[in-house]
Design an enzyme around this catalytic site. Sequence first.
Site, PDB file in Angstrom:
ATOM      1  N   LYS A 242      -2.846   8.701  -0.154  1.00  0.00           N
ATOM      2  CA  LYS A 242      -2.543   9.477  -1.142  1.00  0.00           C
ATOM      3  C   LYS A 242      -2.568  11.174  -1.099  1.00  0.00           C
ATOM      4  CE  LYS A 242      -5.405   5.201  -3.436  1.00  0.00           C
ATOM      5  NZ  LYS A 242      -4.433   4.200  -3.311  1.00  0.00           N
TER       6      LYS A 242
ATOM      7  N   HIS B 164      -3.664  -5.613   4.751  1.00  0.00           N
ATOM      8  CA  HIS B 164      -4.281  -4.095   4.354  1.00  0.00           C
ATOM      9  C   HIS B 164      -5.052  -3.613   5.703  1.00  0.00           C
ATOM     10  CE1 HIS B 164      -4.726  -0.682   1.617  1.00  0.00           C
ATOM     11  NE2 HIS B 164      -5.733  -0.298   2.038  1.00  0.00           N
TER      12      HIS B 164
ATOM     13  N   SER C 169      -3.751   4.301   2.658  1.00  0.00           N
ATOM     14  CA  SER C 169      -4.453   4.116   1.490  1.00  0.00           C
ATOM     15  C   SER C 169      -5.153   4.965   0.745  1.00  0.00           C
ATOM     16  CB  SER C 169      -5.926   3.260   1.845  1.00  0.00           C
ATOM     17  OG  SER C 169      -6.316   2.604   1.007  1.00  0.00           O
TER      18      SER C 169
ATOM     19  N   TRP D  36      -2.485  -6.029  -3.618  1.00  0.00           N
ATOM     20  CA  TRP D  36      -3.617  -5.067  -4.181  1.00  0.00           C
ATOM     21  C   TRP D  36      -2.738  -3.159  -4.564  1.00  0.00           C
ATOM     22  CZ3 TRP D  36      -7.017  -4.182  -8.131  1.00  0.00           C
ATOM     23  CH2 TRP D  36      -8.000  -3.514  -8.125  1.00  0.00           C
TER      24      TRP D  36
HETATM   25  C1  GCU Z   1      -9.093   0.383  -2.561  1.00  0.00           C
HETATM   26  C2  GCU Z   1      -8.444   1.180  -3.824  1.00  0.00           C
HETATM   27  C3  GCU Z   1      -6.918   1.956  -2.969  1.00  0.00           C
HETATM   28  C4  GCU Z   1      -7.523   2.470  -1.486  1.00  0.00           C
HETATM   29  C5  GCU Z   1      -7.922   1.385  -1.251  1.00  0.00           C
HETATM   30  C6  GCU Z   1      -8.330   2.052   0.276  1.00  0.00           C
HETATM   31  O1  GCU Z   1      -8.996  -0.739  -2.676  1.00  0.00           O
HETATM   32  O2  GCU Z   1      -8.681   0.473  -5.475  1.00  0.00           O
HETATM   33  O3  GCU Z   1      -6.555   2.741  -3.981  1.00  0.00           O
HETATM   34  O4  GCU Z   1      -5.697   2.442  -1.712  1.00  0.00           O
HETATM   35  O5  GCU Z   1      -9.484   0.839  -1.369  1.00  0.00           O
HETATM   36  O6  GCU Z   1      -8.190   3.528   0.524  1.00  0.00           O
HETATM   37  O7  GCU Z   1      -8.564   1.816   1.760  1.00  0.00           O
END
Ligand code: GCU
Length: 423
Positions: free
Chosen positions: A266, A403, A262, A353
């Site tokens: 990144k 997720h 997540s 998402w």
């Molecule tokens: C939120 C956010 C995402 C991210 C995620 C996470 O959902 O919008 O961009 O990847 O958190 O880090 O769990």
Amino acid sequence: MKKIINYAITLLFMTHFSSAQFEPNYDETKVPVFPIPDLMTTFSGETVSNGEEWNTKRRPELFNFFEENVYGKVPGTLDNVSFKTVEQNEDALNGKAYRKQIEVTLQKGSRSLNYNILLYLPKNKDKAPLFLGYNFFGNHTITRDPKVLVSQAWTKNNEELGITGNQATETSRGVRTNRWAIDKILDKGFGLAVIYYGEVDPDKNDFSDGLHALFYKEGQKQPKADEWGSIAAWAFGLSRALDFLEKDNQVDASKVIAFGHSRLGKAALWAGVMDQRFAGVISNNSGCGGAALSKRKFGETVGRINASFPHWFCDNFEKYNENEEALPIDQHQLLALIAPRPLYVASAEEDQWADPRGEFLSAHYTFPVYGLFGKEGITSKRMPKVNQPIQNTVAYHIRTGVHDVTDYDWEQYLIWAQKFIEN
Ligand code: GCU
């Protein structure tokens, strides 16, 4: 200050003016048609036809674009980086592993920042390849091992995980073991190094603490428009951990894979791009601003992510809020900056998402760059079925479920890493 004002305006806009504009799109038929920014043509129109031209012409200009307009530049150099082993044991995890806990100290002028690496190494290897990644709630959450130190740093509250008062305690020991298949990793001869991301930069819209504050000039309160947000700071923290791993003679530092889920996926991607010492990168459900194509505007969008997390990217990225068409790049070009090193992008079926199709396409579109180096990318544009991984130098899977990071994900990463990193 500008960030705070922008944030307030965006919130006002979201609540009073146009909620429809911020409604996420989950309908594939409503995805805009857009040209995929070309990997092989430079911004001035020159065609790239071999690895050397990629490395000397195209890679640097794409890297500069991402650095100045998306993640932000590191504003200087440190004066000193030092490492101290604060704890170690030859018989951890029922005798299966070596454990080390290392305190990293970053120094700039009179300021300093400390963070801790928890390292497990398999006993059956002289020098182990390993996965390096961040966790969300502290090193002690990834294992029930009672000797793992509990972080004193600011932690996001989480009732379910027993974290209150922004402080982790014994209560949260082992609450995230489900995300880290430590036994499987060690059994396959890999090591695992983890860091609590909040020790490097607390995940809040406040630039007074963490890594950013270390580099401020006198009177400076926040990074400049082209300087780093939190993702770049976390990426930088991974690189300094790699500095340590290079000094540890039980680690094969030429085989360190940056891993992240997540937002931390990144960060792993950007770390792998900034620092070519990383042997490979795994992006688990990294979504918008990670592996997913921004121009599809499916699920989370650039405007949405900058509104919810104004501190993650550099201020320049805000130019593309509700304006993805204006981006001269897209995230497949970020992924291509990892070439020719192995790259694994993974999605989850119910994680709409993060736009699984956008993550897949982004991995797919890198194939010409991998091809320049004689490496196999993903040439087919057809997305594989769930739980049917494609594993080339560039790998992809979409698994059933939400997720998360699961044993299934780790099983695939291990098969792939044995093939493309270890050998
Ligand atoms: C939120 C956010 C995402 C991210 C995620 C996470 O959902 O919008 O961009 O990847 O958190 O880090 O769990």
